[in-house]
Design a protein around this motif. Structure first.
Motif, PDB file in Angstrom:
ATOM      1  N   UNK A 176      21.872-101.414 -13.382  1.00 49.12           N
ATOM      2  CA  UNK A 176      21.821-102.873 -13.463  1.00 49.12           C
ATOM      3  C   UNK A 176      21.115-103.326 -14.741  1.00 49.12           C
ATOM      4  N   UNK A 177      20.084-102.615 -15.134  1.00 52.33           N
ATOM      5  CA  UNK A 177      19.349-102.965 -16.349  1.00 52.33           C
ATOM      6  C   UNK A 177      20.260-102.882 -17.582  1.00 52.33           C
ATOM      7  N   UNK A 178      21.081-101.861 -17.647  1.00 49.88           N
ATOM      8  CA  UNK A 178      22.005-101.708 -18.773  1.00 49.88           C
ATOM      9  C   UNK A 178      23.055-102.815 -18.770  1.00 49.88           C
ATOM     10  N   UNK A 179      23.531-103.183 -17.588  1.00 47.72           N
ATOM     11  CA  UNK A 179      24.514-104.274 -17.487  1.00 47.72           C
ATOM     12  C   UNK A 179      23.897-105.573 -17.964  1.00 47.72           C
ATOM     13  N   UNK A 180      22.652-105.832 -17.574  1.00 46.26           N
ATOM     14  CA  UNK A 180      21.982-107.058 -18.008  1.00 46.26           C
ATOM     15  C   UNK A 180      21.748-107.073 -19.523  1.00 46.26           C
ATOM     16  N   UNK A 181      21.465-105.917 -20.094  1.00 43.60           N
ATOM     17  CA  UNK A 181      21.282-105.836 -21.550  1.00 43.60           C
ATOM     18  C   UNK A 181      22.611-106.068 -22.270  1.00 43.60           C
ATOM     19  N   UNK A 182      23.707-105.568 -21.701  1.00 47.51           N
ATOM     20  CA  UNK A 182      25.017-105.707 -22.332  1.00 47.51           C
ATOM     21  C   UNK A 182      25.671-107.067 -22.078  1.00 47.51           C
ATOM     22  N   UNK A 183      25.159-107.840 -21.133  1.00 45.91           N
ATOM     23  CA  UNK A 183      25.769-109.121 -20.765  1.00 45.91           C
ATOM     24  C   UNK A 183      25.882-110.107 -21.936  1.00 45.91           C
ATOM     25  N   UNK A 184      24.857-110.306 -22.762  1.00 42.64           N
ATOM     26  CA  UNK A 184      25.023-111.243 -23.891  1.00 42.64           C
ATOM     27  C   UNK A 184      26.137-110.817 -24.852  1.00 42.64           C
ATOM     28  N   UNK A 185      26.292-109.521 -25.052  1.00 44.12           N
ATOM     29  CA  UNK A 185      27.353-109.034 -25.935  1.00 44.12           C
ATOM     30  C   UNK A 185      28.729-109.262 -25.317  1.00 44.12           C
ATOM     31  N   UNK A 186      28.792-109.165 -24.004  1.00 43.49           N
ATOM     32  CA  UNK A 186      30.039-109.454 -23.307  1.00 43.49           C
ATOM     33  C   UNK A 186      30.407-110.917 -23.469  1.00 43.49           C
ATOM     34  N   UNK A 187      29.429-111.781 -23.332  1.00 40.95           N
ATOM     35  CA  UNK A 187      29.686-113.213 -23.506  1.00 40.95           C
ATOM     36  C   UNK A 187      30.115-113.532 -24.935  1.00 40.95           C
ATOM     37  N   UNK A 188      29.476-112.906 -25.908  1.00 39.90           N
ATOM     38  CA  UNK A 188      29.887-113.106 -27.301  1.00 39.90           C
ATOM     39  C   UNK A 188      31.327-112.650 -27.524  1.00 39.90           C
ATOM     40  N   UNK A 189      31.686-111.541 -26.905  1.00 36.06           N
ATOM     41  CA  UNK A 189      33.059-111.049 -27.037  1.00 36.06           C
ATOM     42  C   UNK A 189      34.043-112.014 -26.394  1.00 36.06           C
ATOM     43  N   UNK A 190      33.700-112.555 -25.232  1.00 37.49           N
ATOM     44  CA  UNK A 190      34.579-113.520 -24.581  1.00 37.49           C
ATOM     45  C   UNK A 190      34.750-114.779 -25.428  1.00 37.49           C
ATOM     46  N   UNK A 191      33.666-115.270 -26.018  1.00 36.52           N
ATOM     47  CA  UNK A 191      33.773-116.431 -26.896  1.00 36.52           C
ATOM     48  C   UNK A 191      34.560-116.093 -28.157  1.00 36.52           C
ATOM     49  N   UNK A 192      34.542-114.855 -28.562  1.00 36.20           N
ATOM     50  CA  UNK A 192      35.296-114.424 -29.729  1.00 36.20           C
ATOM     51  C   UNK A 192      36.790-114.381 -29.419  1.00 36.20           C
ATOM     52  N   UNK A 193      37.137-113.903 -28.224  1.00 42.22           N
ATOM     53  CA  UNK A 193      38.543-113.769 -27.841  1.00 42.22           C
ATOM     54  C   UNK A 193      39.125-115.096 -27.373  1.00 42.22           C
ATOM     55  N   UNK A 194      38.424-115.771 -26.467  1.00 41.58           N
ATOM     56  CA  UNK A 194      38.925-116.997 -25.871  1.00 41.58           C
ATOM     57  C   UNK A 194      38.085-118.182 -26.343  1.00 41.58           C
ATOM     58  N   UNK A 195      38.670-119.084 -27.116  1.00 42.24           N
ATOM     59  CA  UNK A 195      37.889-120.246 -27.560  1.00 42.24           C
ATOM     60  C   UNK A 195      37.577-121.173 -26.381  1.00 42.24           C
ATOM     61  N   UNK A 196      36.351-121.640 -26.330  1.00 44.06           N
ATOM     62  CA  UNK A 196      35.930-122.585 -25.316  1.00 44.06           C
ATOM     63  C   UNK A 196      36.002-123.973 -25.965  1.00 44.06           C
ATOM     64  N   UNK A 197      36.871-124.817 -25.456  1.00 43.16           N
ATOM     65  CA  UNK A 197      37.209-126.119 -26.050  1.00 43.16           C
ATOM     66  C   UNK A 197      37.526-125.914 -27.529  1.00 43.16           C
ATOM     67  N   UNK A 198      36.746-126.478 -28.432  1.00 47.47           N
ATOM     68  CA  UNK A 198      37.018-126.315 -29.858  1.00 47.47           C
ATOM     69  C   UNK A 198      36.079-125.305 -30.487  1.00 47.47           C
ATOM     70  N   UNK A 199      35.294-124.645 -29.676  1.00 48.51           N
ATOM     71  CA  UNK A 199      34.325-123.687 -30.172  1.00 48.51           C
ATOM     72  C   UNK A 199      34.906-122.273 -30.085  1.00 48.51           C
ATOM     73  N   UNK A 200      34.959-121.579 -31.209  1.00 49.81           N
ATOM     74  CA  UNK A 200      35.434-120.214 -31.226  1.00 49.81           C
ATOM     75  C   UNK A 200      34.648-119.434 -32.278  1.00 49.81           C
ATOM     76  N   UNK A 201      34.147-118.287 -31.905  1.00 49.23           N
ATOM     77  CA  UNK A 201      33.408-117.464 -32.850  1.00 49.23           C
ATOM     78  C   UNK A 201      34.342-116.847 -33.895  1.00 49.23           C
ATOM     79  N   UNK A 202      35.599-116.714 -33.560  1.00 51.58           N
ATOM     80  CA  UNK A 202      36.546-116.110 -34.479  1.00 51.58           C
ATOM     81  C   UNK A 202      36.819-117.018 -35.671  1.00 51.58           C
TER      82      UNK A 202
END
Length: 125
Positions: free
Chosen positions: A98-124
């Motif tokens: 669980x500790x490793x999953x919690x550490x990796x969670x922010x990177x997962x969210x960054x990847x999701x924002x990179x792949x799927x734009x949220x409204x007009x916000x996209x990291x890509x």
């Protein structure tokens, strides 16, 4: 020679080299801090492979024509690689603590924002 070029093109264009790089980066980082875990680097390897190939699949209409031709010829192989990688990704997800999953969670969210734009916000972009 043509067969070797096809293998090398698949290696490059299916982002296997990027996934190997992230695996090595995580493995070296864990080694430097004194951990010998292999599960987290493998999870990162497969998640990188899946996320980069999903980007490729979703943005097929925006890629250059020369690459689009390669992609159309190799679409089935990309789908198979992404599907198999997804299975391994889920397997290694359940192997993580669980500790490793919690550490990796922010990177997962960054990847999701990179792949799927949220409204007009996209990291890509």
């Amino acid at each position: 020679m043509s067969k070797l070029k096809n293998i090398f093109d698949f290696y490059i264009f299916s982002n296997i080299h990027v996934a190997i790089s992230t695996f090595c980066l995580v493995k070296i980082t864990l080694h430097e801090v004194g951990f010998s875990d292999t599960t987290a680097p493998l999870f990162v390897f497969f998640s990188t492979l899946v996320s980069y190939n999903i980007i490729r699949i979703l943005r097929v209409n925006t890629i250059k024509s020369w690459f689009n031709a390669w992609y159309c010829k190799n679409k089935k192989n990309i789908y198979i690689l992404t599907g198999i990688s997804s299975i391994f990704l889920l397997y290694f997800l359940f192997q993580l603590r669980l500790k490793a999953i919690l550490i990796l969670m922010p990177f997962t969210l960054l990847t999701l924002f990179y792949v799927f734009p949220i409204t007009k916000f996209s990291l890509r972009e």
